[in-house]
Design an enzyme around this catalytic site. Structure first.
Site, PDB file in Angstrom:
ATOM      1  N   LYS A 164     -35.963  18.671   6.094  1.00 22.50           N
ATOM      2  CA  LYS A 164     -35.984  19.410   7.368  1.00 22.50           C
ATOM      3  C   LYS A 164     -35.622  20.848   7.043  1.00 22.50           C
ATOM      4  O   LYS A 164     -34.586  21.114   6.435  1.00 22.50           O
ATOM      5  CB  LYS A 164     -34.975  18.761   8.311  1.00 22.50           C
ATOM      6  N   GLU A 217     -38.480  20.728  15.878  1.00 19.49           N
ATOM      7  CA  GLU A 217     -37.300  20.356  16.649  1.00 19.49           C
ATOM      8  C   GLU A 217     -36.812  21.542  17.475  1.00 19.49           C
ATOM      9  O   GLU A 217     -36.676  22.657  16.966  1.00 19.49           O
ATOM     10  CB  GLU A 217     -36.215  19.926  15.644  1.00 19.49           C
TER      11      GLU A 217
HETATM   12  O1  NPG Z   1     -27.094  17.192   7.522  1.00 18.98           O
HETATM   13  O2  NPG Z   1     -25.277  17.268   8.651  1.00 18.98           O
HETATM   14  C1  NPG Z   1     -26.358  17.725   8.329  1.00 18.98           C
HETATM   15  C2  NPG Z   1     -26.791  18.994   8.985  1.00 18.98           C
HETATM   16  C3  NPG Z   1     -27.963  18.778   9.846  1.00 18.98           C
HETATM   17  O3  NPG Z   1     -29.133  20.758  10.312  1.00 18.98           O
HETATM   18  C4  NPG Z   1     -28.281  19.998  10.655  1.00 18.98           C
HETATM   19  N1  NPG Z   1     -27.549  20.167  11.725  1.00 18.98           N
HETATM   20  O4  NPG Z   1     -28.879  21.816  14.540  1.00 18.98           O
HETATM   21  O5  NPG Z   1     -29.231  19.909  13.697  1.00 18.98           O
HETATM   22  C5  NPG Z   1     -28.629  20.979  13.693  1.00 18.98           C
HETATM   23  C6  NPG Z   1     -27.692  21.315  12.554  1.00 18.98           C
HETATM   24  C7  NPG Z   1     -26.323  21.792  12.909  1.00 18.98           C
HETATM   25  C8  NPG Z   1     -25.366  21.815  11.947  1.00 18.98           C
HETATM   26  C9  NPG Z   1     -26.001  22.233  14.156  1.00 18.98           C
HETATM   27  C10 NPG Z   1     -24.089  22.263  12.228  1.00 18.98           C
HETATM   28  C11 NPG Z   1     -24.709  22.675  14.414  1.00 18.98           C
HETATM   29  C12 NPG Z   1     -23.769  22.685  13.450  1.00 18.98           C
END
Ligand code: NPG
Length: 387
Positions: A164, A217
């Site tokens: 992603k 997304e």
């Molecule tokens: O693998 O934990 C993971 C991170 C996945 O990209 C990711 N999370 O928007 O989905 C999101 C994002 C995020 C991370 C959003 C941290 C907010 C804080």
């Protein structure tokens, strides 16, 4: 289990854990992970919960300090009324609007405590049917395309099965095209915009249709359900919603309007695993594909998310990466990928041990609070607001 019997204690722990590499999204760059976890000690058993709220209110309104405040001042007093354990928390907390990430953290700890006493794993309690789930990885924004390609090459080399990519205006079509060129059309690839576009970007977003993406997304702001529905009509790339979905009702509304065909379920965002399961059931029943998102979680929430991802309704790989994706040292034994899959923990509760020496190592502060008994200072007021 009821929480109104013997005295219990809840400890809120704030940690700061260094990330192995900075993680940049459309709303900022994280170099360290500010963590809020909580432990509940009750009759000699400890349950652990993790709050996914980030340090700043960039992803949603919630942030770490707001969650800690809400837990201490509004949720803790109401825990005495959750006489049916975890499944009764939602009713006990109903007088507190929103604050899903705070509520979810308490629910995780109470569930962990309950399931440890019953010697049952999260996965069996949820109805999980798999003992391993495909490992996916979320890749942040990089200073340059060659650096992005090098990072992806590294993730594929260790075995990740889907990528992603974070996108934002100025970092979108070109890096995605380059990734396709470098790694071919067979690579399961999706993008996450974290609300960074508006309806006026529709023409640009349509260009992603040539990139063979699994999904895009959350292109628009969370509240723009209608905008997503209109976009879905002109895009071939399926739309997945994340920030727009706060629970099962939103899921029905989004799918009913055609605003998305895929839902990223983050248990913290919807108020806990019990609601997350409802989202999965209703989403699946309405023909959507659903998967489990991540929030740069420590081993605690990562364990619980892996259990949730083992449900048969979760049909797509999620942000289910190894601990090493973010942390050199975690506060549980590291979750490790085997042949592109993440094992689902099988032990009681979250199924992993919390390494208290590592919690101490990263601790910024902790605060221990008593879980009130029914004889609260203002029982009537709490009762009125919870019943
Ligand atoms: O693998 O934990 C993971 C991170 C996945 O990209 C990711 N999370 O928007 O989905 C999101 C994002 C995020 C991370 C959003 C941290 C907010 C804080």
């Amino acid at each position: 289990m009821t929480l109104d019997g013997a005295a219990g204690e809840l400890t809120l722990w704030r940690l700061r854990m260094p990330l192995v590499v900075p993680f940049e999204t459309s709303f900022g760059t994280q170099r360290d992970k500010d963590v809020l976890i909580l432990s509940i000690n009750f009759d000699g058993v400890t349950g652990w919960g993790e709050c996914c709220a980030p340090a700043e209110p960039g992803y949603s309104e919630e942030y770490l300090d707001s969650a800690a405040h809400v837990i201490e001042h509004f949720l803790l007093p109401r825990m005495a009324f959750a006489t049916g354990g975890a499944t009764s928390l939602a009713a006990a907390f109903a007088g507190v609007r929103g604050h899903h990430m705070a509520k979810a953290a308490v629910e995780m700890a109470v569930l962990d405590l309950e399931l440890k006493t019953k010697q049952m794993s999260f996965a069996s309690y949820f109805g999980g049917t798999r003992d391993r789930v495909e490992a996916g990885v979320s890749v942040g924004i990089f200073p340059s395309i060659p650096e992005l390609l090098t990072a992806i090459e590294g993730y594929l080399r260790v075995g990740y099965r889907r990528i992603k990519l974070k996108i934002a205006p100025g970092w979108d079509l070109e890096p995605v095209q380059e990734v396709r060129r470098e790694f071919g059309t067979d690579l399961p690839l999706q993008v996450d915009a974290n609300c960074a576009y508006t309806r006026s970007d529709t023409r640009l977003l349509r260009k992603f249709d040539d990139c063979g993406l699994e999904m895009i997304e959350q292109p628009f702001v969370a509240s723009d359900m209608m905008g997503h529905a209109q976009l879905a009509k002109v895009l071939e790339t399926p739309i997945c919603l994340d920030e727009s979905i706060h629970g099962a009702h939103d899921t029905v509304a989004a799918l009913g309007q055609g605003a998305c065909s895929i839902v990223n379920i983050k248990p913290g965002r919807v108020g806990g695993y019990l609601e997350a399961r409802r989202v999965a059931f209703v989403g699946h029943a309405m023909g959507a594909q659903v998967w489990c998102g991540g929030m740069v979680d420590t081993g605690i929430a990562r364990a619980a998310n892996l259990a949730f991802a083992s449900l048969p309704e979760l049909t797509l790989p999620g942000d289910t990466s190894e601990s090493a994706r973010f942390f050199e040292v975690d506060i549980t034994p590291p979750h490790q990928m085997i042949d592109g899959y993440m094992p689902v923990p099988t032990g009681p509760g979250i199924g992993v041990e919390v390494l208290t020496e590592n919690v101490r190592r990263f601790e910024v502060e902790h605060r221990t609070l008593r879980i009130p008994q029914r004889a609260l200072r203002e029982p009537q007021r709490v009762l009125e607001s919870t019943l």
